[in-house]
Design an enzyme around this catalytic site. Structure first.
Site, PDB file in Angstrom:
ATOM      1  N   LYS A  11       0.828  -1.214   0.000  1.00  0.00           N
ATOM      2  CA  LYS A  11       0.000   0.000   0.000  1.00  0.00           C
ATOM      3  C   LYS A  11       0.869   1.274   0.000  1.00  0.00           C
ATOM      4  O   LYS A  11       2.078   1.207   0.254  1.00  0.00           O
ATOM      5  CB  LYS A  11      -0.935  -0.045   1.210  1.00  0.00           C
ATOM      6  CG  LYS A  11      -1.953  -1.207   1.147  1.00  0.00           C
ATOM      7  CD  LYS A  11      -2.935  -1.129   2.323  1.00  0.00           C
ATOM      8  CE  LYS A  11      -3.972  -2.237   2.254  1.00  0.00           C
ATOM      9  NZ  LYS A  11      -4.960  -2.133   3.364  1.00  0.00           N
ATOM     10  N   TYR A  51     -12.311  -2.069  -3.750  1.00  0.00           N
ATOM     11  CA  TYR A  51     -12.830  -2.222  -2.393  1.00  0.00           C
ATOM     12  C   TYR A  51     -14.361  -2.136  -2.344  1.00  0.00           C
ATOM     13  O   TYR A  51     -14.919  -1.796  -1.293  1.00  0.00           O
ATOM     14  CB  TYR A  51     -12.210  -1.172  -1.468  1.00  0.00           C
ATOM     15  CG  TYR A  51     -10.817  -1.545  -0.978  1.00  0.00           C
ATOM     16  CD1 TYR A  51     -10.622  -2.655  -0.160  1.00  0.00           C
ATOM     17  CD2 TYR A  51      -9.712  -0.777  -1.302  1.00  0.00           C
ATOM     18  CE1 TYR A  51      -9.360  -2.993   0.309  1.00  0.00           C
ATOM     19  CE2 TYR A  51      -8.434  -1.108  -0.833  1.00  0.00           C
ATOM     20  CZ  TYR A  51      -8.277  -2.217  -0.027  1.00  0.00           C
ATOM     21  OH  TYR A  51      -7.029  -2.549   0.445  1.00  0.00           O
ATOM     22  N   ASN A 114      -2.089   0.268   6.721  1.00  0.00           N
ATOM     23  CA  ASN A 114      -1.547  -0.977   7.272  1.00  0.00           C
ATOM     24  C   ASN A 114      -0.677  -1.776   6.295  1.00  0.00           C
ATOM     25  O   ASN A 114      -0.624  -2.993   6.365  1.00  0.00           O
ATOM     26  CB  ASN A 114      -2.678  -1.821   7.871  1.00  0.00           C
ATOM     27  CG  ASN A 114      -3.741  -2.155   6.847  1.00  0.00           C
ATOM     28  OD1 ASN A 114      -3.608  -1.822   5.687  1.00  0.00           O
ATOM     29  ND2 ASN A 114      -4.779  -2.833   7.285  1.00  0.00           N
ATOM     30  N   HIS A 117      -2.066  -5.469   1.540  1.00  0.00           N
ATOM     31  CA  HIS A 117      -3.369  -6.115   1.326  1.00  0.00           C
ATOM     32  C   HIS A 117      -3.117  -7.562   0.917  1.00  0.00           C
ATOM     33  O   HIS A 117      -2.144  -7.850   0.227  1.00  0.00           O
ATOM     34  CB  HIS A 117      -4.136  -5.422   0.190  1.00  0.00           C
ATOM     35  CG  HIS A 117      -5.313  -6.220  -0.296  1.00  0.00           C
ATOM     36  ND1 HIS A 117      -6.544  -6.150   0.305  1.00  0.00           N
ATOM     37  CD2 HIS A 117      -5.420  -7.171  -1.275  1.00  0.00           C
ATOM     38  CE1 HIS A 117      -7.374  -6.999  -0.301  1.00  0.00           C
ATOM     39  NE2 HIS A 117      -6.716  -7.635  -1.264  1.00  0.00           N
ATOM     40  N   GLU A 128      -9.595 -10.695  -7.490  1.00  0.00           N
ATOM     41  CA  GLU A 128      -8.631  -9.608  -7.267  1.00  0.00           C
ATOM     42  C   GLU A 128      -7.408  -9.729  -8.180  1.00  0.00           C
ATOM     43  O   GLU A 128      -6.900  -8.717  -8.674  1.00  0.00           O
ATOM     44  CB  GLU A 128      -8.215  -9.591  -5.790  1.00  0.00           C
ATOM     45  CG  GLU A 128      -9.373  -9.166  -4.885  1.00  0.00           C
ATOM     46  CD  GLU A 128      -9.017  -9.148  -3.409  1.00  0.00           C
ATOM     47  OE1 GLU A 128      -7.871  -9.496  -3.046  1.00  0.00           O
ATOM     48  OE2 GLU A 128      -9.895  -8.779  -2.606  1.00  0.00           O
TER      49      GLU A 128
HETATM   50  P1  ADP Z   1      -7.899  -6.780   5.682  1.00  0.00           P
HETATM   51  O1  ADP Z   1      -7.110  -5.830   4.810  1.00  0.00           O
HETATM   52  O2  ADP Z   1      -7.095  -7.291   6.833  1.00  0.00           O
HETATM   53  O3  ADP Z   1      -8.547  -7.894   4.877  1.00  0.00           O
HETATM   54  P2  ADP Z   1     -10.548  -5.555   5.822  1.00  0.00           P
HETATM   55  O4  ADP Z   1     -10.880  -6.323   4.581  1.00  0.00           O
HETATM   56  O5  ADP Z   1     -11.474  -5.697   6.981  1.00  0.00           O
HETATM   57  O6  ADP Z   1      -9.081  -5.935   6.346  1.00  0.00           O
HETATM   58  O7  ADP Z   1     -10.448  -4.007   5.482  1.00  0.00           O
HETATM   59  C1  ADP Z   1      -9.850  -3.564   4.292  1.00  0.00           C
HETATM   60  C2  ADP Z   1      -8.960  -2.394   4.593  1.00  0.00           C
HETATM   61  O8  ADP Z   1      -9.756  -1.299   5.042  1.00  0.00           O
HETATM   62  C3  ADP Z   1      -7.947  -2.614   5.717  1.00  0.00           C
HETATM   63  O9  ADP Z   1      -6.783  -3.309   5.318  1.00  0.00           O
HETATM   64  C4  ADP Z   1      -7.649  -1.189   6.127  1.00  0.00           C
HETATM   65  O10 ADP Z   1      -6.754  -0.549   5.213  1.00  0.00           O
HETATM   66  C5  ADP Z   1      -9.021  -0.539   6.007  1.00  0.00           C
HETATM   67  N1  ADP Z   1      -9.757  -0.582   7.276  1.00  0.00           N
HETATM   68  C6  ADP Z   1     -10.330  -1.659   7.854  1.00  0.00           C
HETATM   69  N2  ADP Z   1     -10.918  -1.345   9.016  1.00  0.00           N
HETATM   70  C7  ADP Z   1     -10.722  -0.006   9.182  1.00  0.00           C
HETATM   71  C8  ADP Z   1     -11.076   0.943  10.204  1.00  0.00           C
HETATM   72  N3  ADP Z   1     -11.776   0.574  11.286  1.00  0.00           N
HETATM   73  N4  ADP Z   1     -10.697   2.228  10.039  1.00  0.00           N
HETATM   74  C9  ADP Z   1     -10.000   2.613   8.936  1.00  0.00           C
HETATM   75  N5  ADP Z   1      -9.628   1.780   7.940  1.00  0.00           N
HETATM   76  C10 ADP Z   1      -9.967   0.486   8.069  1.00  0.00           C
HETATM   77 MG    MG Z   2     -10.008  -7.800   3.426  1.00  0.00          MG
END
Ligand code: ADP
Ligand code: MG
Length: 139
Positions: A11, A51, A114, A117, A128
């Protein structure tokens, strides 16, 4: 277990922090291979499309803004059990909850920014990977 392909994204936060080499090396050290790789700067439309499953979530706008804030590296990772292995290497969504040594524990700043992905299921991995790569671009 089987040989799988999954989508990984480094990212914009990790790209800005010059972490491409460290993150790619980690996947290779863990036995995954890079079937395809490209640096991209997502448009708003591309980020929203990628997304789309999170469209109704309160963080959707913030997520799209972040993902379009700079270039990403998109990769198709391949290997034994690649979908689950990638998720293990990444760690939990929130770096505060991520296990020691995981990419998010090492490199992520927040639940939103974070670092990486990874596809979460075989079905989503296929969707994807196809979002970013033609089958003829994967080796
Ligand atoms: P992952 O990436 O671990 O699969 P999710 O699919 O739940 O997690 O969420 C997609 C992305 O959305 C996350 O990697 C993060 O960048 C963002 N995200 C998820 N939850 C939050 C939150 N509570 N606040 C802000 N951004 C979030
Ligand atoms: Mg996810």
């Amino acid at each position: 277990m089987a040989i799988e392909r999954t989508l990984s994204i480094i990212k914009p936060d990790a790209t800005k922090k010059n972490l491409l080499g460290k993150i790619i090396a980690r996947f290779e050290e863990e036995g995954l291979t890079i079937a395809g790789v490209r640096k991209v700067w997502l448009s708003q439309q591309e980020a929203e499309g990628f997304y789309a499953v999170h469209k109704a979530r309160p963080f959707f706008g913030e997520l799209v803004e972040f993902m379009t804030s700079g270039p990403c590296v998109v990769m198709c990772l391949e290997g034994e059990d690649a979908i689950a292995r990638n998720r293990e290497i990444m760690g939990a969504t929130n770096p505060a909850d991520a296990a020691e040594g995981t990419l998010r524990k090492l490199y992520a700043d927040s639940i939103g920014e974070n670092a990486v992905h990874g596809s979460d299921s075989a079905e989503n991995a296929a969707i994807e990977v196809a979002y970013f790569f033609r089958s003829t671009e994967l080796f």
